[in-house]
Design an enzyme around this catalytic site. Structure first.
Site, PDB file in Angstrom:
ATOM      1  NE  ARG A  65       0.325   1.432   3.301  1.00 26.07           N
ATOM      2  CZ  ARG A  65       1.186   2.348   3.515  1.00 26.07           C
ATOM      3  NH1 ARG A  65       2.265   1.914   3.568  1.00 26.07           N
ATOM      4  NH2 ARG A  65       0.929   3.578   3.611  1.00 26.07           N
ATOM      5  CD  GLN A 214      -2.810   2.766   6.740  1.00 26.38           C
ATOM      6  OE1 GLN A 214      -3.353   3.185   7.933  1.00 26.38           O
ATOM      7  NE2 GLN A 214      -3.277   2.596   5.683  1.00 26.38           N
ATOM      8  CG  ASP A 255      -3.010   8.366  -1.416  1.00 27.12           C
ATOM      9  OD1 ASP A 255      -2.773   8.917  -0.203  1.00 27.12           O
ATOM     10  OD2 ASP A 255      -2.798   7.165  -1.555  1.00 27.12           O
ATOM     11  CE  LYS A 266      -4.566   5.670   4.609  1.00 23.04           C
ATOM     12  NZ  LYS A 266      -5.797   4.895   4.170  1.00 23.04           N
TER      13      LYS A 266
END
Ligand code: MRU
Length: 363
Positions: A65, A214, A255, A266
């Protein structure tokens, strides 16, 4: 659901390379190896990937990821598809089907679509070939991988240069944007690594990054590997920490960045950027050119992935919520460009980003 032979195969302990650096993916001549991020930090396991379907499944399941890492992995997935089609007469359609399958794995990180577009360009350049252009596709995938690592080191140096203007300080980061999320070194965590080497960082405040953790599982582990002082806290402690006044920078990745500078990252990044502005902490977004999507006017056009309710309803195998509770689990949010103080890309540094500055930088 993939058939059993299409599921990625766990294949033992992931060895560390001779320089001691973390490699989330490795091309092994005829297959791909992924460091299985679901098992970290308890176990450092390798996942063997032999097909495009396995690659897509590994991305869906978050064995790999992070925006750039997803793009690089998908590029190798196309190579794996081409390998299976090398002796097939009609290789174009099945190869393009593999690209569609990979493109369907996750919607938000544009690096995935950028990398697949580069692989498609390589296919287009060999459209008349009698065999699938395996060597050319592998060269493109390796180039995407190598350049991402180079770009991260470049962004690391640029970001450290910006931090140096204010002198050594504590910083806060969210999610994982390190070697694990990229071709190596990292974007936001790459800036932190580079700044730490220059003694510009006293400590890193790490948000746990619910629900997939994460920050707690991956960033905390990466920072420990490097001996960088890190302090972990729940996401909701961030405003208290920022109010204390030690943290000077919120440093995050992205992203997808729309043409006007709005940043998809995120879930939780928007709330952190609002709080940072309130408490006079500067926000730095670090992302390679492959994360910019000039086709989207603003962040409102960026598709936001929602993931399974189970990420909230369960801790491991144990249900922690009432049965049938309705769950909303968006895993990204959009931070408006107006809350971003500095944007770092391998091409340069933009202060108070806007449409014109971004277009000029990417030109
Ligand atoms: O859902 P994930 O773990 O793939 O989300 C990752 C992030 O949001 C990162 O901040 C982003 O991809 C930048 S990684 C260099």
């Amino acid at each position: 659901m993939p058939s059993p032979q299409d599921a990625p195969v766990a294949s033992g302990v992931h060895s560390v390379n001779t320089q001691g650096s973390i490699e989330p993916m490795r091309w092994r001549g005829d297959h791909l190896e992924l460091l299985d991020q679901r098992a970290l930090p308890e176990q450092i396991l390798t996942l063997r990937i032999d097909s495009a379907t396995q690659t897509a499944q590994a991305i869906v399941d978050m064995a790999v990821r992070g925006a750039p890492a997803i793009g690089i992995t998908a590029a190798y997935g196309v190579v794996l598809a081409a390998q299976r089609l090398e002796s097939a007469g009609d290789w174009r359609k099945p190869l393009e089907r593999a690209i569609s399958e990979l493109a369907g794995s996750r919607p938000t990180a544009v690096n995935l679509f950028w990398a697949l577009a580069r692989m498609q360009e390589t296919i287009d350049a060999h459209r008349e070939a009698s065999q699938a252009p395996l060597a050319a596709l592998l060269a493109t995938a390796k180039d995407i991988h190598r350049r991402d690592l180079e770009d991260n080191h470049c962004m690391g140096a640029l970001g450290a240069g910006v931090i140096a203007r204010g002198g050594p300080c504590a910083v806060m980061t969210h999610c994982n944007t390190g070697a694990l999320a990229t071709g190596g070194h990292g974007t936001a965590l790459g800036v932190i690594r580079s700044a730490w080497k220059r003694r510009l960082i006293s400590e890193v405040r790490v948000n746990e990054t619910r629900p997939w953790l994460q920050g707690a599982r991956l960033s905390a582990w990466e920072l420990q590997q490097e001996g960088i002082p890190a302090v972990l806290a729940v996401d909701s402690a961030a405003s208290l920490i920022l109010a204390e006044g030690k943290v000077k920078w919120l440093i995050v990745g992205a992203d997808r960045i729309a043409a006007n500078g709005d940043v998809a990252n995120k879930i939780g990044t928007l709330s952190l950027a609002v709080q940072a502005r309130h408490f006079g902490v500067k926000t730095m977004v670090v992302a390679p050119a492959s994360t910019f999507d000039q086709s989207l006017a603003s962040g409102a056009d960026i598709p936001i992935e929602t993931r399974s309710a189970r990420e909230l309803t369960h801790q491991g195998e144990r249900r922690i919520t009432p049965l049938d509770i309705v769950v909303y689990n968006p895993v990204f949010d959009i931070t408006p460009a107006s809350l971003v103080d500095v944007l770092i890309c391998e091409k340069g540094v933009i202060e108070t980003p806007d449409r014109e500055k971004i277009a000029a930088l990417l030109r």
